[in-house]
Every structure is written in C-alpha cells, then in structure tokens.
Design an enzyme around this catalytic site. Structure first.
Site, PDB file in Angstrom:
ATOM      1  NE  ARG A 141      43.113  75.816  86.313  1.00 30.30           N
ATOM      2  CZ  ARG A 141      43.665  74.938  87.088  1.00 30.30           C
ATOM      3  NH1 ARG A 141      44.794  75.229  87.725  1.00 30.30           N
ATOM      4  NH2 ARG A 141      43.154  73.733  87.292  1.00 30.30           N
ATOM      5  N   GLY A 142      41.061  76.559  89.264  1.00 26.19           N
ATOM      6  CA  GLY A 142      41.273  75.562  90.319  1.00 26.19           C
ATOM      7  C   GLY A 142      40.524  76.025  91.566  1.00 26.19           C
ATOM      8  NE  ARG A 149      35.571  78.956  85.975  1.00 25.54           N
ATOM      9  CZ  ARG A 149      36.459  77.965  85.889  1.00 25.54           C
ATOM     10  NH1 ARG A 149      37.647  78.065  86.457  1.00 25.54           N
ATOM     11  NH2 ARG A 149      36.159  76.859  85.232  1.00 25.54           N
ATOM     12  CG  ASP A 196      35.984  72.290  90.476  1.00 31.23           C
ATOM     13  OD1 ASP A 196      36.572  71.318  89.969  1.00 31.23           O
ATOM     14  OD2 ASP A 196      36.380  73.460  90.398  1.00 31.23           O
ATOM     15  CE  LYS A 240      38.036  71.702  84.122  1.00 32.53           C
ATOM     16  NZ  LYS A 240      37.106  72.809  83.777  1.00 32.53           N
TER      17      LYS A 240
HETATM   18  O1  MRU Z   1      38.174  74.929  85.144  1.00 35.65           O
HETATM   19  P1  MRU Z   1      39.245  74.786  86.184  1.00 35.65           P
HETATM   20  O2  MRU Z   1      40.620  74.697  85.616  1.00 35.65           O
HETATM   21  O3  MRU Z   1      39.106  75.802  87.308  1.00 35.65           O
HETATM   22  O4  MRU Z   1      38.915  73.371  86.817  1.00 35.65           O
HETATM   23  C1  MRU Z   1      39.725  72.898  87.864  1.00 35.65           C
HETATM   24  C2  MRU Z   1      39.407  71.524  88.271  1.00 35.65           C
HETATM   25  O5  MRU Z   1      38.448  70.910  87.845  1.00 35.65           O
HETATM   26  C3  MRU Z   1      40.272  70.950  89.331  1.00 35.65           C
HETATM   27  O6  MRU Z   1      40.433  69.587  89.137  1.00 35.65           O
HETATM   28  C4  MRU Z   1      39.578  71.220  90.669  1.00 35.65           C
HETATM   29  O7  MRU Z   1      39.273  72.578  90.796  1.00 35.65           O
HETATM   30  C5  MRU Z   1      40.368  70.803  91.798  1.00 35.65           C
HETATM   31  S1  MRU Z   1      41.638  71.979  92.134  1.00 35.65           S
HETATM   32  C6  MRU Z   1      42.561  71.424  93.398  1.00 35.65           C
END
Ligand code: MRU
Length: 351
Positions: A48-49, A87, A241, A252
């Site tokens: 994720r990220g 996603r 994102d 997030k």
């Molecule tokens: O749902 P996730 O864990 O994929 O969400 C990740 C985030 O919101 C991070 O803050 C974002 O992707 C930045 S990653 C460098």
C-alpha cells in the site's frame, strides 16, 4: 538504514512483496508470479502507499509479459486496465501503467516485443532509483524551508498514515523528510497518528521509526486539537495519493481534519509527494475518486468484533484536503507555496 527488509524485490520472474498486513508482528514475504497475484496484492493491501502501488503495477505488467508470451498490444492494455482497477485513489498506479503501455507500444513498433518483460523490469528499477533521488531532494527542500520558517533547531513533527520506505520502496516522502531531519539532528520528537481504521500509523510508521531509533509517540486522531492547542507540534508532514491542478490533495482519511486544525492553530502543514502523484487532468478535488473499503475494517479489531452485531460502518479510506489549508506542497521540482494553481503549474513546468 539498517535491518530493513525491502518492501518489493524482483528476482527471476518472482515479485516478492513484504506483507504489510502482518507488520509489525511478523515479517512475511508474499511471492507473486502472475498479474492476478499482483492485482490481489494491491487490492488486499499486501502493499500500500501511492508510489509502491505504482511500482507493484509496473512489475505486475512484467509478470503479465512473462506469463503471456503471445500477448498483443490490446492484451497489454487490458492487463494495465485490470491492474489499474485494483485501487482507485492513488494516481501513481495509472501514471506508471500508462508508461508501461507506452513501452509496450514502442516495443511492438520496433519489433522488440520479445524483450517486453526485461524492458518493463528495467523501467521498474529506473523508477525505484528515480523516487529515491526525488525523495532525497524533497527532504532537502523541506529541511531548508523549515529552517527558514522556524530557525535551525530540533523540531516536533507530526505525521499521519505511513509514507516511509514501506510506501515508496527506497526512501519515503513525508516520513523520508522526518528521517532526513533526524539524520541532520533536527528532530526533537515525532507524533505519529494511529490512522484508524487500518492503523498504518501505529503498525507501519512506528515500525519504521523504531528501526531508525527516532523518538516518537503514537497519538490518536482525536488528539489533533489537544496537541496543537498545547503547542506540542512545530510542523506537520503528510503524503499524498493524488494532487490536482488547484492543489487539493487526496490522502488518508483524517488528513483534511488535521489540516483544518493546523490552520486554526497556525501550525505549518506540508504535503510531500513526487509529481507522479499529481493529476493534471483534474481541476479540483471534487473529481477525485475516494475508495470505500470494507466496513469490517472498522467493526473488527484484528479478528475481534468490537461493534454490536447489528451495527454497520461507513469506511471512506481517503479525504481531500483543501488547497487553502496546505502551507506548502513539496515535490522533486521544489516547494509550491502558497498553494495555488498558478504556482503548481509554474513549479512543475506543466500546462
Ligand atoms: O491506504 P494506503 O495505506 O495505501 O494509504 C496510503 C496513504 O494515504 C499515504 O499517506 C499516501 O499513499 C502517501 S504514500 C507516500
């Protein structure tokens, strides 16, 4: 960094991913051998990220090439669309997949289609190298900006979700800034928001901070106002994102609330993200697709149900922080501050 397990490695047609669902208690590797494996690893949040999701997409395309030797351009486009549907919010996935499709098209038109797997793998490594360099330059920009704003001292920094090497591969965005500040003796303390309901803060950010011996506390999302009213935070860094043309930023869930409280108390609030997280095709945050996740992520803690049986939950996984609540957006091209469409286009050199 010592004792670090890479979140993504490629070896002889196997994409090995550190299972982030099991962290911090177990360090388990999931092997991906097909494009479906890569799709499921993104969808089920093995990885994720935003940046790491994008890189998994590239190597997922390499897996498709390896296991579909007779595929034509149309088949590759379908594979990219399939991966892209895993996603919806992080735009990095679409960004990297678009480039994979360009590589495939040019391989077909140059009669080098037999080498597509190795071309995609090469591209994947190049993107990992690039984000490392970009993350470092963002961290340097952030440090200079903080020194100008707050003076050369040790800072108390707050962050939310996980934006470290687990989210990016080699280094991190917002958490990369924090690591860099720490290496330069500029961190007094870090407050990492637990990030309900998936707990990226408590499970992943604290795992990374611990590995780097950075002093920190986990705080709950409800403490934002307490922390800032009591002057415990000097600056906030989060990731992104998707950042659209006017600077509105999806990140997030909880990021927008944090930004509003920060604005109220005058605490500088920064977004740190590579330009692969920018979506220049959208004018404002209203058009950003927000992922709705399974209500059981809220109703259960691990395997234990904590809500009454008849209760349901609504689980939007991201929110949009309004540009006006952001002090600066830091990307590899520099800092966009104040945040406006004009400044965003000027700094990134886009139209
Ligand atoms: O749902 P996730 O864990 O994929 O969400 C990740 C985030 O919101 C991070 O803050 C974002 O992707 C930045 S990653 C460098």
């Amino acid at each position: 960094m010592k004792n670090i397990i890479s979140p993504l490695t490629w070896n002889n047609g196997i994409l090995s991913l550190l299972d982030q669902r099991k962290l911090p208690l177990e360090e388990i590797i999931v092997e991906n051998r097909t494009v479906e494996d890569a799709y499921n690893s993104i969808k089920d949040m093995v990885v994720r990220g935003a940046p790491l999701i994008g890189f998994t997409g590239i190597f997922g395309m390499a897996l498709f090439a390896r296991t579909n030797k007779e595929a034509n351009v149309e088949d590759y486009i379908k594979a990219a669309d399939y991966l892209n549907s895993s996603r919806p919010t992080a735009v990095n996935l679409a960004y990297e997949l678009e480039r994979c499709v360009e590589i495939v098209k040019s391989a077909f038109s140059n009669n080098t289609s037999l080498e597509i797997e190795s071309l995609l793998v090469k591209f994947g490594y190049e993107q990992l190298d690039l984000i490392h360099r970009d993350n470092l330059s963002m961290a340097e920009t952030a440090m200079k900006d903080l020194e100008n704003r707050l003076g050369k001292k040790k800072y108390r920094i707050m962050t939310l979700c996980n934006t470290g090497y687990l989210a990016c591969g080699p280094m991190g965005t917002a958490l990369g800034v924090i690591s860099h500040l720490y290496e330069n003796d500029r961190v007094e303390h870090v407050y990492a928001s637990e990030t309900r309901p998936y707990m990226q803060g408590i499970r992943l950010t604290s795992y990374e901070l611990k590995k780097q011996n950075i002093p920190h506390d986990i705080v709950v999302e409800g403490s934002f106002s307490y922390l800032m009213k009591n002057k415990l935070i000097d600056a906030i860094f989060i990731g992104a994102d998707r950042i659209v043309r006017n600077g509105d930023t999806a990140n997030k869930i909880g990021s927008s609330t944090l930004s509003i409280v920060a604005k109220h108390y005058g605490v500088p609030f920064f977004v740190v993200a590579p330009t692969s997280s920018f979506d220049f095709s959208s004018e404002s945050g209203e058009s950003i697709p927000i992922e709705m996740r399974d209500q059981n992520e809220i109703l259960f803690v691990r395997e234990q149900r904590v809500a009454p049986l008849e209760t349901s939950a609504l689980n939007p996984s991201f929110d949009v922080t309004d540009a006006e609540c952001i002090t600066g957006i830091i990307c590899e091209e520099g800092i966009i501050s104040p945040v406006s469409k004009d400044n965003l286009l000027k700094i990134t050199g886009r139209k």
